[in-house]
Design a protein around this motif. Structure first.
Motif, short mmCIF file in Angstrom:
data_model
loop_
_atom_site.label_atom_id
_atom_site.label_comp_id
_atom_site.label_asym_id
_atom_site.label_seq_id
_atom_site.Cartn_x
_atom_site.Cartn_y
_atom_site.Cartn_z
N ASP A 7 0.84 -1.19 0.00
CA ASP A 7 0.00 0.00 0.00
C ASP A 7 0.88 1.24 0.00
O ASP A 7 2.04 1.22 0.39
CB ASP A 7 -0.94 0.01 1.21
CG ASP A 7 -0.20 -0.14 2.53
OD1 ASP A 7 0.57 0.76 2.89
OD2 ASP A 7 -0.40 -1.16 3.20
N VAL A 8 0.30 2.34 -0.47
CA VAL A 8 0.95 3.63 -0.45
C VAL A 8 -0.12 4.66 -0.09
O VAL A 8 -1.28 4.52 -0.47
CB VAL A 8 1.63 3.96 -1.80
CG1 VAL A 8 0.60 4.02 -2.92
CG2 VAL A 8 2.43 5.25 -1.72
N GLY A 9 0.26 5.67 0.67
CA GLY A 9 -0.74 6.64 1.08
C GLY A 9 -0.13 7.93 1.57
O GLY A 9 1.10 8.07 1.68
N GLN A 32 -6.87 11.10 4.99
CA GLN A 32 -5.94 10.07 4.54
C GLN A 32 -6.36 9.58 3.16
O GLN A 32 -7.55 9.40 2.90
CB GLN A 32 -5.96 8.87 5.48
CG GLN A 32 -5.21 9.01 6.76
CD GLN A 32 -5.28 7.73 7.58
OE1 GLN A 32 -6.20 6.93 7.43
NE2 GLN A 32 -4.32 7.52 8.46
N LEU A 33 -5.38 9.35 2.30
CA LEU A 33 -5.59 8.69 1.02
C LEU A 33 -4.72 7.44 1.01
O LEU A 33 -3.50 7.54 1.18
CB LEU A 33 -5.22 9.60 -0.14
CG LEU A 33 -5.21 8.96 -1.54
CD1 LEU A 33 -6.61 8.50 -1.93
CD2 LEU A 33 -4.64 9.92 -2.57
N ILE A 34 -5.34 6.26 0.83
CA ILE A 34 -4.62 4.99 0.84
C ILE A 34 -4.91 4.26 -0.46
O ILE A 34 -6.08 4.03 -0.80
CB ILE A 34 -5.04 4.13 2.04
CG1 ILE A 34 -4.83 4.90 3.35
CG2 ILE A 34 -4.24 2.82 2.07
CD1 ILE A 34 -5.42 4.22 4.55
N LEU A 35 -3.85 3.89 -1.18
CA LEU A 35 -3.97 3.22 -2.47
C LEU A 35 -3.41 1.81 -2.37
O LEU A 35 -2.27 1.62 -1.93
CB LEU A 35 -3.22 4.01 -3.55
CG LEU A 35 -3.56 5.50 -3.66
CD1 LEU A 35 -2.68 6.17 -4.71
CD2 LEU A 35 -5.03 5.70 -3.97
N GLY A 74 -8.14 -4.21 1.18
CA GLY A 74 -7.65 -3.84 -0.14
C GLY A 74 -8.48 -2.74 -0.76
O GLY A 74 -9.49 -2.30 -0.21
N GLY A 75 -8.07 -2.29 -1.96
CA GLY A 75 -8.78 -1.23 -2.66
C GLY A 75 -8.38 0.15 -2.17
O GLY A 75 -7.72 0.31 -1.14
#
Length: 294
Positions: A7-9, A32-35, A74-75
């Motif tokens: 993950d990256v965020g 927060q933005l989590i990819l 996930g997602g």
């Protein structure tokens, strides 16, 4: 078996601080933005330690909201909210948190249930999650008063088969704690809406009473009892002993859950051992029954 998810965020906080003669206060927007890629092979492997998903203000800004390692979130997701903190001269401290979580792309892990419907009706199993809020007031070093709530974001509830109004309470908890000398005492009231998809067909209203006594710097004795006010029956009792230091934590608990057939309770006893390593980055947890059903 421990599963992993790349993950990256990014997290953004911007505190606004105000200093007054009576004390200080701070308002802090948080986003927060989590990819991540989608979670795969859901239901292929046994889920033993991530069976409970309790969405609240305490894990609103957690990267992974599952309770264990057998499921991983996930997602893409955005978590957003704000925190308010006040320190009042002679009156203690106050903290409030409010926010919501948004699934922005990919497979929503909480809507993709495994064999035991993990994540169903958790408030996270939709694009716009339920709202969560928390309040904490600590007048001094002894007492603290805590409230947690989860409120519906509105719309159709497939578990109930009907539309639910926005901000309808789904989960409410009110807790009082006292810490003095070697003792820690806890009293908590909970009110929980039905969750038919995970086996809770009726509303639950419960009281939990707990106590812990610190025998030495490292050893602690603990016990608790949970009572269901909706049916006027004890649900569970727990007694245990624990050890903790800078390297690890371990505990041994004897848990009795009561199953009612008519007016006579049938106890189900479990011995549970917990071991946590505290020096390997994220906490590694092993929690498993060593004897049950006796």
């Amino acid at each position: 078996l421990t599963r992993a998810m790349p993950d990256v965020g990014v997290e953004y906080r911007y505190p606004f601080i105000d200093v007054e003669p009576w004390g200080t206060q701070k308002i802090e927007p948080i986003a927060q933005l989590i990819l991540r890629p989608n979670e795969t092979q859901i239901g292929r492997w046994p889920n033993e330690d991530a069976q409970s998903v309790v969405f609240s203000d305490s894990n609103l800004f957690s990267i992974d909201k599952f309770s264990g390692w057998d499921r991983v979130e996930g997602g893409g997701r955005v978590n957003a909210g704000f925190q308010y903190t006040a320190q009042v001269n002679g009156a203690g401290s106050f903290n409030a948190v409010f926010g919501q979580s948004y699934q922005i792309y990919g497979l929503n892990s909480f809507a993709a249930a495994d064999l035991i419907n993990t994540g169903a009706e958790s408030g996270l199993d939709k694009t716009f999650s339920d709202y969560v809020a928390g309040l904490t007031y600590q007048p001094n070093s002894v007492f603290s008063f805590i409230a947690h709530g989860r409120f519906s974001s509105g719309g159709y509830d497939p578990g109930l088969g009907e539309n639910v109004a926005q901000f309808t309470p789904e989960r409410l908890e009110f807790e009082t704690r006292a810490n003095f000398d070697r003792w820690t005492l806890q009293l908590m009231y909970g009110d929980y809406a039905p969750q038919p998809e995970i086996g809770f067909l009726t509303r639950r209203e419960e009281i939990l009473v707990g106590a812990a006594f610190k025998v030495t710097q490292n050893w602690i004795l603990m016990g608790s009892a949970r009572y269901d006010l909706a049916v006027n029956q004890f649900e569970q009792t727990r007694f245990g002993v624990g050890y903790t230091d800078d390297c690890f934590l371990l505990s041994l608990n004897y848990i009795t859950s009561y199953i009612y057939t008519g007016s006579t309770p049938t106890p189900n006893n479990t011995v549970m051992f917990q071991f946590s390593l505290r020096t390997l980055g994220p906490e590694v947890l092993s929690l498993s029954p060593i004897a049950t059903g006796f």
